[in-house]
Design an enzyme around this catalytic site. Sequence first.
Site, short mmCIF file in Angstrom:
data_model
loop_
_atom_site.label_atom_id
_atom_site.label_comp_id
_atom_site.label_asym_id
_atom_site.label_seq_id
_atom_site.Cartn_x
_atom_site.Cartn_y
_atom_site.Cartn_z
N HIS A 1 0.83 -1.21 0.00
CA HIS A 1 0.00 0.00 0.00
C HIS A 1 0.86 1.26 0.00
O HIS A 1 0.55 2.23 -0.67
CB HIS A 1 -0.91 0.01 1.24
CG HIS A 1 -2.01 -1.00 1.16
ND1 HIS A 1 -3.33 -0.67 1.11
CD2 HIS A 1 -1.97 -2.36 1.09
CE1 HIS A 1 -4.06 -1.77 1.02
NE2 HIS A 1 -3.25 -2.81 1.02
N ASP B 1 -5.23 6.05 2.32
CA ASP B 1 -5.46 4.68 1.88
C ASP B 1 -6.90 4.25 2.17
O ASP B 1 -7.50 4.67 3.16
CB ASP B 1 -4.50 3.74 2.61
CG ASP B 1 -4.46 2.37 1.97
OD1 ASP B 1 -3.53 2.12 1.18
OD2 ASP B 1 -5.37 1.55 2.23
O1 LIG Z 1 11.44 -8.39 -2.50
C1 LIG Z 1 10.57 -7.57 -2.81
C2 LIG Z 1 9.21 -7.79 -2.52
C3 LIG Z 1 8.30 -6.84 -2.91
N1 LIG Z 1 8.69 -5.70 -3.54
C4 LIG Z 1 7.70 -4.67 -3.90
O2 LIG Z 1 6.68 -4.66 -2.93
C5 LIG Z 1 5.42 -4.47 -3.52
C6 LIG Z 1 4.54 -5.64 -3.15
O3 LIG Z 1 3.21 -5.35 -3.45
P1 LIG Z 1 2.18 -6.46 -3.99
O4 LIG Z 1 2.74 -7.15 -5.14
O5 LIG Z 1 0.88 -5.77 -4.24
O6 LIG Z 1 2.09 -7.53 -2.86
P2 LIG Z 1 1.76 -7.45 -1.26
O7 LIG Z 1 2.89 -6.89 -0.57
O8 LIG Z 1 1.35 -8.82 -0.89
O9 LIG Z 1 0.49 -6.46 -1.23
C7 LIG Z 1 -0.73 -6.42 -0.49
O10 LIG Z 1 -1.33 -5.20 -0.94
C8 LIG Z 1 -1.65 -5.15 -2.33
C9 LIG Z 1 -2.25 -3.79 -2.63
O11 LIG Z 1 -3.50 -3.67 -2.04
C10 LIG Z 1 -2.63 -6.26 -2.70
O12 LIG Z 1 -2.89 -6.26 -4.09
C11 LIG Z 1 -2.07 -7.60 -2.27
O13 LIG Z 1 -3.01 -8.62 -2.55
C12 LIG Z 1 -1.72 -7.55 -0.78
O14 LIG Z 1 -1.19 -8.79 -0.35
C13 LIG Z 1 5.66 -4.34 -5.01
O15 LIG Z 1 5.72 -2.98 -5.36
C14 LIG Z 1 7.03 -4.96 -5.22
O16 LIG Z 1 7.76 -4.39 -6.28
C15 LIG Z 1 10.02 -5.49 -3.82
O17 LIG Z 1 10.38 -4.46 -4.40
N2 LIG Z 1 10.91 -6.43 -3.44
#
Ligand SMILES: O=c1ccn([C@@H]2O[C@H](COP(=O)(O)OP(=O)(O)O[C@H]3O[C@H](CO)[C@@H](O)[C@H](O)[C@H]3O)[C@@H](O)[C@H]2O)c(=O)[nH]1
Length: 513
Positions: free
Chosen positions: A22, A125
Amino acid sequence: MDVEKRHGLLHIFFFPFMAEGHSIPLIDTAKLFASRGLKVSIITTPVNAPLLSKSIERNRLLGHKIDVLVIQFPCVEAGLPEGCERLDLTTSPEMGLNFFMATTLLAHPLEDLLKEYRPNCLIADSFFPWSSQVASKFGIPRIVFAATCFFSLCAAQCLRLYQPYKRVSSDSDPFIIPNFPGEIKLTRNQLPDFVKEEIVFSNFYREVKEAELKSFGVLVNSFYELEPTYADYYRNVLGAKTWHIGPISLWNTNIEDKAKRGKESSMDKNKCLQWLDSKEPNSVVYICFGSLANFPASQLLEIAMALEDSGQQFIWAVRENKNNEVWLPEGFEERMKGKGLIIRGWAPQVLILEHEAVGGFVTHCGWNSTLEAISAGVPMVTWPLYAEQFYNEKLVTQVLRIGVAVGVQQWARIVGDSVKKEAIKKAMTHLMASEETKEMRCRAKSLAEMASKATEEGGGLEKNRVMHFKGTLRVDAAAEIQERRNTAPKWLFFLLISCTAHKSHGSYGRKTN
Ligand SMILES: O=c1ccn([C@@H]2O[C@H](COP(=O)(O)OP(=O)(O)O[C@H]3O[C@H](CO)[C@@H](O)[C@H](O)[C@H]3O)[C@@H](O)[C@H]2O)c(=O)[nH]1
């Protein structure tokens, strides 16, 4: 005329929810707004402040008016250990619930900040539904930041409205989401617990929806051309006031900005990129399950065995430090030398996805990861776990047809070890080396081009987008003025047009490096 000249120095508050999925896209949005000459303040808590400050360092050097306001996070009051100020720091569903409870206690500190600074607008948010009421106390419009796509926003709303899951005879019986474009099938097993049962979170999500309807409008991290049917459906049929601002990650053009999204990378970005430089185009699969998923060692072992058996080159980001558990087959890293790279911790994801050597992505379908892959033209193996990820999977596999499902059938708050190496290997092979690979890549590349055009100056799609965008605003403006008479702050319409449609030559735009 730029926004600042037209309206004086507008001050916008951004309030990201404390989870990387988020906060990363909302901080990107705040940086984008600041680069357009607005004064921007981002609200955060002590544990999250240092990383946030680092990620806006470059903007401040460039003279953007962007700062950080720190409020205390009520860990102790909510029964959380000291310092547990981000969702990924919780270690059980109970702690997760306490975390959400704690965020509701942020209403008071937010009120104090609004009283002190009197900003022109609050962009908060969607997980802070109470912030609409706080903002309205001061006559400040609240805009909701929705961290997912139109498709999933629509799917969730249709499920709430029509409850088709109540009319199937078993958890595995498929049903079609009623009155929803595209004949999308789901099962009760794939639905979030708060949708099919009445639990604490059910009420929370109702509040989120109600606050959204009362808000000034919703910013969605997506682009119109990606999901026009669902963007229109959300606006025209479900009656939401929305603006698409994505793909927000593409507004980062500088390599440092890309590397500094979220946490500090656990592997030097240059090492990672040099490793990829030594590989052929489309020859590497990237595996990462976002910022929250915590697989048991047994599931990680299955992934490792699938990678080895498939002979696939890979970069694998593994979140947890599993030092005390065996999660790799003996001698795995030795055998995989040159063939695979394991990143223990945080990976520089956008940089990896954008590298031409990466030809596929095994993802949990978190919306940011999904959109980042789309923006980079990388097709996916979809492995949804929880949240709205099963909806996102349908968008990727059925609507956009740029993904292969690994075959997960069960939504789960605690991630298990249900996917066996054979299924992983099969899906990966299908993605990377099957008759369909070329077609999926072609579709993915053409979506990436559209994504790029959505954030570029000029070009036919840009024009469509701006026209569509303005059209949406005109509709909204009329409705808004009717609804609220003279209270609708007209400057906000101009602000949103300026920030999300017209590109300036600011140093945070796509045109500059
Ligand atoms: O090693 C890593 C891991 C993650 N990321 C970044 O972290 C973010 C991760 O976001 P997302 O892919 O949306 O996963 P979650 O962290 O699981 O996000 C939560 O929040 C999102 C937005 O609401 C939802 O879509 C998901 O289902 C929910 O689990 C992205 O920008 C990635 O690029 C990195 O840069 N490096």
